[in-house]
Design a protein around this motif. Structure first.
Motif, PDB file in Angstrom:
ATOM      1  N   THR A  37      51.182  43.363  32.961  1.00 15.65           N
ATOM      2  CA  THR A  37      49.767  43.056  33.132  1.00 15.65           C
ATOM      3  C   THR A  37      48.896  44.306  33.228  1.00 15.65           C
ATOM      4  O   THR A  37      47.926  44.463  32.486  1.00 15.65           O
ATOM      5  CB  THR A  37      49.575  42.200  34.397  1.00 15.65           C
ATOM      6  N   PHE A  89      47.968  36.669  35.958  1.00 20.61           N
ATOM      7  CA  PHE A  89      48.160  35.824  37.146  1.00 20.61           C
ATOM      8  C   PHE A  89      48.819  34.502  36.779  1.00 20.61           C
ATOM      9  O   PHE A  89      49.657  33.983  37.524  1.00 20.61           O
ATOM     10  CB  PHE A  89      46.819  35.536  37.835  1.00 20.61           C
ATOM     11  N   GLU A  96      45.525  40.115  44.198  1.00 23.57           N
ATOM     12  CA  GLU A  96      45.011  39.688  42.889  1.00 23.57           C
ATOM     13  C   GLU A  96      43.490  39.645  42.903  1.00 23.57           C
ATOM     14  O   GLU A  96      42.828  40.138  41.988  1.00 23.57           O
ATOM     15  CB  GLU A  96      45.565  38.304  42.555  1.00 23.57           C
ATOM     16  N   LEU A  97      42.952  39.067  43.965  1.00 22.46           N
ATOM     17  CA  LEU A  97      41.493  39.019  44.071  1.00 22.46           C
ATOM     18  C   LEU A  97      40.922  40.423  44.150  1.00 22.46           C
ATOM     19  O   LEU A  97      39.907  40.734  43.530  1.00 22.46           O
ATOM     20  CB  LEU A  97      41.084  38.219  45.310  1.00 22.46           C
ATOM     21  N   ASP A 109      46.485  29.068  44.297  1.00 23.60           N
ATOM     22  CA  ASP A 109      45.316  29.773  43.763  1.00 23.60           C
ATOM     23  C   ASP A 109      45.491  31.294  43.926  1.00 23.60           C
ATOM     24  O   ASP A 109      46.355  31.744  44.670  1.00 23.60           O
ATOM     25  CB  ASP A 109      44.053  29.294  44.501  1.00 23.60           C
ATOM     26  N   VAL A 110      44.641  32.053  43.230  1.00 25.64           N
ATOM     27  CA  VAL A 110      44.736  33.517  43.346  1.00 25.64           C
ATOM     28  C   VAL A 110      44.369  33.948  44.764  1.00 25.64           C
ATOM     29  O   VAL A 110      43.570  33.299  45.434  1.00 25.64           O
ATOM     30  CB  VAL A 110      43.807  34.242  42.355  1.00 25.64           C
ATOM     31  N   ARG A 111      44.929  35.042  45.188  1.00 26.11           N
ATOM     32  CA  ARG A 111      44.646  35.491  46.561  1.00 26.11           C
ATOM     33  C   ARG A 111      44.938  36.981  46.697  1.00 26.11           C
ATOM     34  O   ARG A 111      45.513  37.606  45.807  1.00 26.11           O
ATOM     35  CB  ARG A 111      45.501  34.711  47.545  1.00 26.11           C
ATOM     36  N   HIS A 155      46.856  46.441  41.721  1.00 33.44           N
ATOM     37  CA  HIS A 155      47.639  45.332  41.188  1.00 33.44           C
ATOM     38  C   HIS A 155      49.108  45.702  41.064  1.00 33.44           C
ATOM     39  O   HIS A 155      49.988  44.898  41.362  1.00 33.44           O
ATOM     40  CB  HIS A 155      47.080  44.904  39.835  1.00 33.44           C
ATOM     41  N   ARG A 183      52.762  32.871  37.723  1.00 28.91           N
ATOM     42  CA  ARG A 183      52.910  31.584  38.402  1.00 28.91           C
ATOM     43  C   ARG A 183      53.631  30.564  37.544  1.00 28.91           C
ATOM     44  O   ARG A 183      54.587  29.940  37.970  1.00 28.91           O
ATOM     45  CB  ARG A 183      51.536  31.019  38.761  1.00 28.91           C
ATOM     46  N   LEU A 235      43.644  38.256  34.625  1.00 25.34           N
ATOM     47  CA  LEU A 235      43.680  36.813  34.840  1.00 25.34           C
ATOM     48  C   LEU A 235      44.828  36.168  34.059  1.00 25.34           C
ATOM     49  O   LEU A 235      45.503  35.265  34.550  1.00 25.34           O
ATOM     50  CB  LEU A 235      42.333  36.195  34.456  1.00 25.34           C
ATOM     51  N   MET A 269      43.868  25.346  41.020  1.00 25.22           N
ATOM     52  CA  MET A 269      43.420  26.734  41.164  1.00 25.22           C
ATOM     53  C   MET A 269      41.918  26.866  40.881  1.00 25.22           C
ATOM     54  O   MET A 269      41.528  27.484  39.892  1.00 25.22           O
ATOM     55  CB  MET A 269      44.202  27.627  40.182  1.00 25.22           C
ATOM     56  N   TYR A 301      40.567  30.545  40.678  1.00 25.16           N
ATOM     57  CA  TYR A 301      41.059  31.151  39.445  1.00 25.16           C
ATOM     58  C   TYR A 301      40.283  30.637  38.238  1.00 25.16           C
ATOM     59  O   TYR A 301      39.818  31.402  37.394  1.00 25.16           O
ATOM     60  CB  TYR A 301      42.548  30.835  39.300  1.00 25.16           C
TER      61      TYR A 301
END
Lengths: 489, 666
Positions: A240, A357, A458-459, A453-455, A98, A361, A354, A377, A380
């Protein structure tokens, strides 16, 4: 091969390596950090394979360090150490993936993460009090800089507060260590021998003081109400990955110490104070849940639920320490408490990722401003829902088996305490669903419709944690068999 | 048998996972068929399990199958194990059977909904959870199923997640269900503490021995189990979530909030009967609460004007009968009513869904009327369901309700009170049921009914939340554009038809003095029971006649008030305004819970946040003005003012402690 020493030293050496890398190699710090954390993970995997769950403390690696004081580089694992080290190496790999601070990761960030990892592993593996204490304080310094350098607006204050609180906590621990050293016959920092000898058994007031010294130190770290106020501040300001490691790993140092030192080395004194300690745990669990209910900042909310969940651990450990508990219930409580440390580490790490994230954004974590996020999202939203349900203790997810065991053990000693504590579960259920409703369900206002959305990275950081959450919930024996507190308690 | 029993669980779980994974990649329509097929597979497996169970010796009809060890066994046998016996087989048959039909109905009903695939994934997950609950062979797995059912219910109540009323109802349902979960868990602890096993059969085998001299703990344990049962089965005072749960799509109301989930409490008490029989105080509590609930819910159902909520209160009331029955030892009768109720109540909800569809989504009885000619099929189904609910012979509800009250009467003692309460409830039931039918289907057709008779469905100009009137679109998160299929889809007709058949003939399995199908089937499960009743012939005939008379009388009263002399209702309301106010405010339970539980807790949370936390935080960060803040900050300032000095001071203090210790030693 000295796998434990390798696990500790690879991150530390890598930290040194990163520090001397030429500045123009911009991609190198991250690559080194990733490589080193994966190597540490591999070392722990080998250890996991070599580990014999039926025996207690094992795989001892020892080298004399300061002979005049009987200080050694002494590492070993038992079920609790191994479980927490496994958690540590996994979370650090994900934290590196991350990243911390500006991208690409700077040398300082990589070095601090690696330093923190080495120190944390050393803490969980140390069987020498000198090393134990040094590692404890090094993690403090590393985390201080992670917050102070790459945190949010008020990072300095929060970092300083974190540092002061924990430092104040580490001092009584030092005093306690010295007292145990002096009380042992012959004087020693060897933790295995101290656990065997219980040098202060029957020492009355003296033992009580030493017990309290350790307890205060570990209670601040855990944290236990009323020593907890550094935690929300630190989490809100930390970057984070810093929050992830703080909640996922560093908090466990407190409860680990409580078991390793207070319970194993000072069992008589603990038996005497078991009920007050348990009551503090209950207060933490309920107070944490209730105050979490009043939060509007997602990170603060998660921080307070951490206080709630760590409260369960405290209650479980206290029950195991109480006199009059059956051997089986005692094992149940400790197995549950250690499993809860791991499960909470996994789930809360996911939650803080989470929360991060949405921060990157929407530039806010305010549950009053966010709404309808599940539409823009969906992935997410689904991940958050799973993590929320795990955190509120839904069966089939990680924290359920842990909490079930803890309460089962506690019930054996203090049915009333168990009954009051589980009220916390009702409150957390309400607060997580309220948060879900406020931020994720309902209509989506104009400003959030364009959120992506998360990608990708991050995923990669969060999905493994969700998978672990489900795996621990369905097959808790994966970890419970290793913890096997009956073999070392 | 082992394989088929596990398949009962595997089908819906696989269905839920498959639909979840495939949702994005296949046409939505397919997920509906897939979901229905999965549940159908579970039903077939359940039937096969039933057949092989019947093929066994009577003594060998309680079998435990172990999947794997869940947690390490330090004296805790936490396993993934299922118990197959007549009781669980009855439950899986009812659950998977009714579920299959409701899936079929949903294929059409949810057709235009943008969340179609999600709906079937959730619905499959629910069925899996419910089957897990009833198949669980030990307390641990029971708790798992119990909590899963609550979670699935939350997901489905909040299915239209952009509706605030729906998401709020979801939270309420889930939180109250967690209260029940906690009760169940604590109850389990009380029992486990003495028996040392989580396994059901092990617990039942040794319950008398294990609790010798400590019946207090057993009573406490059973009372806590009742908390779990009350929360799931919407019994007072944990019932307030059920009417709100009607925010979910109508198939959900039919399946979860009528036929299956809400009967879990009845199942629990029946399953735990060896414990309850040793804890009479707990059993009596269950019976009394059941009786109170059936009366209170009945009074509310008479005045509520929301079509679905009337049926919801009637569900509460009917479950009151079941809880009363199984708590008082009328196990077979309670389960009999559970079964027939599943048929006729699911049918009523499906028929109600049809009416609501024809009304363009509106549910208010005040704006309905005259649908008899517009929707003859729905009307017929509603009448069959209604006659069964009102316990008119020979419909199924007549026999099952009669059986419960008969057992209570035969037991004698103070159970006569329950017996009387049950018959009073009977009259209420008939009145509110036919109030519903007369108001929706009789009198002059409303414009929507007229429109339907002219051959097209009513479409409101703008989609709106029926509860609040807020306008909505028909995208994902709100109901789809065409929840207007009324009874025109063959899927819906087939599902309703089969259930109607069940509602008519379902009672014949167990007719006093004639058939004993259910009783002899369930016998192996209740072989341990010490409660034996032999009702006299006089009581049997008296009950049959009284039940039939009350049912018909209730219908007559309803006919008089709502068809013959419109306006009677308003006159009665005016005359009994105090009672009407009490009933239409649902006896103020919501307000009471808000006042006693919700407000104090959230007040404390805010107090902690605004007072305690702020003083500490501000005290440490910026210093403060109030005295407390000053006190807090002074301490921190002392440390901050150069922490080296403090370090030294603390170190000295610590050394003093160590010195003190050595003084003591010497």
């Amino acid at each position: 091969m000295p796998w434990l020493t390798l696990a500790v030293s690879v991150p530390l050496l890598a930290a040194a390596l990163v520090a001397v890398l030429p500045a123009r190699m911009t991609a190198a710090p991250r690559a080194v950090a990733l490589g080193a954390s994966v190597l540490a993970l591999a070392c722990m995997a080998v250890t996991w394979a070599r580990f014999d769950a039926g025996r207690g403390m094992q795989l001892v690696e020892e080298a004399t360090w300061i002979p005049s004081l009987d200080i050694s580089w002494r590492l070993a694992v038992d079920g609790m150490s191994l479980a927490l080290c496994a958690l540590t190496v996994v979370l650090f790999v994900l934290a590196v993936i991350h990243g911390v601070g500006p991208k690409p990761m700077t040398r300082a960030a990589a070095a601090l993460l690696l330093l923190l990892e080495g120190a944390t592993l050393a803490f969980f593996l140390a069987q020498d009090f000198f090393l134990f204490y040094v590692a404890f304080d090094v993690t403090l310094v590393a985390m201080y800089f992670l917050i102070a350098l790459w945190g949010e607006e008020n990072r300095r204050y929060a970092a300083l507060k974190f540092f002061l609180y924990t430092l104040v906590g580490s001092l009584p621990v030092l005093l306690g260590i010295i007292a145990l050293f002096l009380a042992a016959e012959p004087n020693t920092f060897n933790m295995m021998r101290l656990a065997e000898q219980e040098p202060l058994a029957g020492a009355g007031v003296g033992a009580s003081f030493v017990f309290l010294a350790f307890f205060v130190g570990f209670a601040i770290k855990t944290p236990v109400v009323p020593f907890h106020t550094w935690l929300p501040a630190a989490h809100v300001e930390a970057p984070t990955a810093g929050s992830v490691l703080l909640a996922g790993v560093l908090l466990k140092m407190g409860t680990y110490g409580l078991v390793r030192v207070n319970l194993q080395m000072l069992p008589d004194a603990f038996a005497e104070y078991a009920l007050p300690v348990a009551l503090l745990g209950v207060v933490s669990a309920l107070y944490g849940a209730l105050v979490a209910l009043a939060q509007t900042d997602l990170k603060r909310l998660i921080a307070y639920t951490s206080i709630n969940h760590m409260g369960y651990v405290i209650v479980g450990v206290a029950a195991a320490a109480a006199g009059g508990i059956s051997a089986e219930a005692r094992e149940l409580a400790i197995d549950g408490a250690v499993l809860q440390m791991v499960a909470h580490g996994v789930v809360t790490a996911a939650l803080f990722f989470l929360a991060g994230f949405i921060q990157t954004r929407a530039r806010t974590r305010d549950l009053g401003l966010l709404n309808g996020l599940i539409r823009p999202m969906p992935v997410y939203g689904t991940l958050v829902a799973v993590a929320f349900f795990a955190s509120l203790g839904l069966p089939g997810l990680a924290q359920f088996p842990a909490e079930l065991q803890i309460f089962l053990g506690v019930f054996d000693v203090w049915p009333a305490v168990a009954a009051v504590t589980v009220i916390g579960i009702v409150i957390t259920a309400g607060l997580f669903l309220l948060a879900l409703q406020r931020a994720f369900l309902g209509e989506t206002s104009e400003q959030w419709r364009g959120l992506t959305d998360v990608r990708g990275r991050e995923l990669a950081a969060v999905v493994p944690l969700i998978v672990l959450t489900v795996a621990l919930g369905v097959f808790p024996r994966l970890v419970l068999d290793v913890i096997n507190s009956g073999s070392w308690l | 048998m082992e394989t088929t029993a596990w398949l009962v669980l595997a089908f819906p779980l696989a269905g839920a996972i498959l639909i979840g994974l495939l949702a994005q990649h296949v046409p939505a329509k397919l997920t509906g068929y897939l979901g229905t097929l999965a549940i159908g597979g579970a039903f077939v497996s359940a039937v096969l399990t039933f057949l092989s169970l019947q093929g066994r010796e009577e003594e060998a009809r309680q079998v435990v199958f172990v999947g794997w060890d869940y947690a390490r066994s330090v004296g805790v046998d936490a396993q993934i194990s299922i118990l197959v016996d007549p009781l669980s087989v009855l439950m899986i048959l009812v659950v998977s059977g009714v579920s299959t039909l409701i899936h079929l109905y949903s294929v059409a009903y949810m057709e235009s909904d943008q969340g179609y695939a999600r709906f079937f994934a959730y619905l499959n997950f629910f069925v899996f959870s419910m089957l897990l609950l009833v198949l669980a062979g030990n307390f641990m797995l029971l708790i798992v199923g119990w909590a899963f059912v609550g979670a699935a219910s939350y997901l489905l109540i909040s299915f239209w997640y952009r509706r605030t009323t729906a998401t709020k109802a979801g939270i309420k349902a889930f939180v109250i269900n967690v209260v029940g979960d906690v009760g169940l868990v604590l109850g389990t602890y009380f029992i486990f503490k003495h028996t040392g096993t989580l396994d059901f059969l092990g617990t039942f085998d040794s319950v008398e021995r294990d609790f010798e001299g400590s019946t207090g703990d057993l009573t406490a344990g059973c009372l806590l189990l009742l908390v779990g049962a009350f929360a799931k089965s919407a019994q007072i005072p944990l019932h307030t979530w059920l009417p709100d749960a009607m925010e979910g799509p109508t198939p959900v109301s039919a399946l979860i909030h009528a036929a299956t989930m809400v009967t879990a409490g009845v199942y629990l008490i029946a399953r735990m009967h060896p414990l309850f029989e040793q804890a009479p105080a707990a059993a009596d509590t269950g019976a009394i609460i059941g009786a109170v609930t059936l009366l209170v819910a009945g009074t509310i159902a008479i005045v509520v004007t929301d079509l679905k909520r009337v049926i919801a209160y009637s569900t509460m009331s009917q479950i009151g009968y079941m809880i009363m029955g199984v708590s008082a030892g009328a196990y077979v009768a309670g389960l009999f009513h559970l079964m027939t109720h599943a048929f006729f109540k699911a049918l009523l909800f499906m028929a109600a869904g049809s009416v609501i569809a024809a009304m363009g989504g509106r549910q208010d009885l005040d704006s309905m009327g005259g649908f008899r000619k517009a929707m003859p099929y729905t009307f017929a189904c509603f009448c069959i369901g209604g006659l069964a609910l009102a316990a008119v012979p020979p419909f199924s509800g007549f026999f099952s309700k009669d059986e419960i009250l008969l057992d209570l009467g035969a037991e004698g003692g103070w159970h006569w009170v329950l017996y009387v309460a049950g018959y009073v409830g009977s009259l209420l039931t008939a009145v509110y049921t036919f109030r519903l039918i007369f108001r929706a289907f009789f009198n002059d057709p409303v414009p929507e009914a007229q429109e339907l008779m002219d051959g097209h469905l009513h479409h409101p100009a703008e989609a709106a939340n029926p509860a609040t009137g807020e306008t909505e679109d028909t995208d994902v998160g709100f109901p789809g554009a065409d929840h207007h299929i009324a009874e025109q889809s063959p899927f819906m007709r087939v599902a309703m038809g089969i259930l109607a058949l069940g509602a008519i003939v379902g009672g014949f399995i167990q007719i006093p003095k004639v058939t004993h199908g259910l009783e002899s089937f369930l016998d192996p499960t209740f072989a341990r029971s010490e409660i034996e009743v032999e009702p006299s012939d006089g009581l049997i005939y008296f009950g049959l006649v009284l039940g039939a008379v009350l049912g018909l009388l209730g219908i007559a009263i309803a006919y008089r008030i709502w068809v013959q002399k419109p306006g009677t209702s308003a006159a009665i309301q005016a005359r009994l305004s105090v009672l009407h106010k009490l009933f239409s405010n649902k006896w103020y339970f919501d307000e009471l819970i808000e006042l006693v539980v919700v407000r104090p807790l959230s007040w404390f949370g805010r107090f902690g946040q605004q007072t305690f936390e702020r003083i500490f935080v501000n005290g440490a960060l910026v210093g403060g003005t109030t005295g407390l803040v000053r006190a807090g900050s002074a301490a921190v300032r002392a440390v901050q003012s150069g922490y080296l000095r403090s370090y030294a001071a603390l170190l000295l203090g610590g050394l003093a402690v160590v010195g003190f210790y050595f003084l003591l030693q010497a």
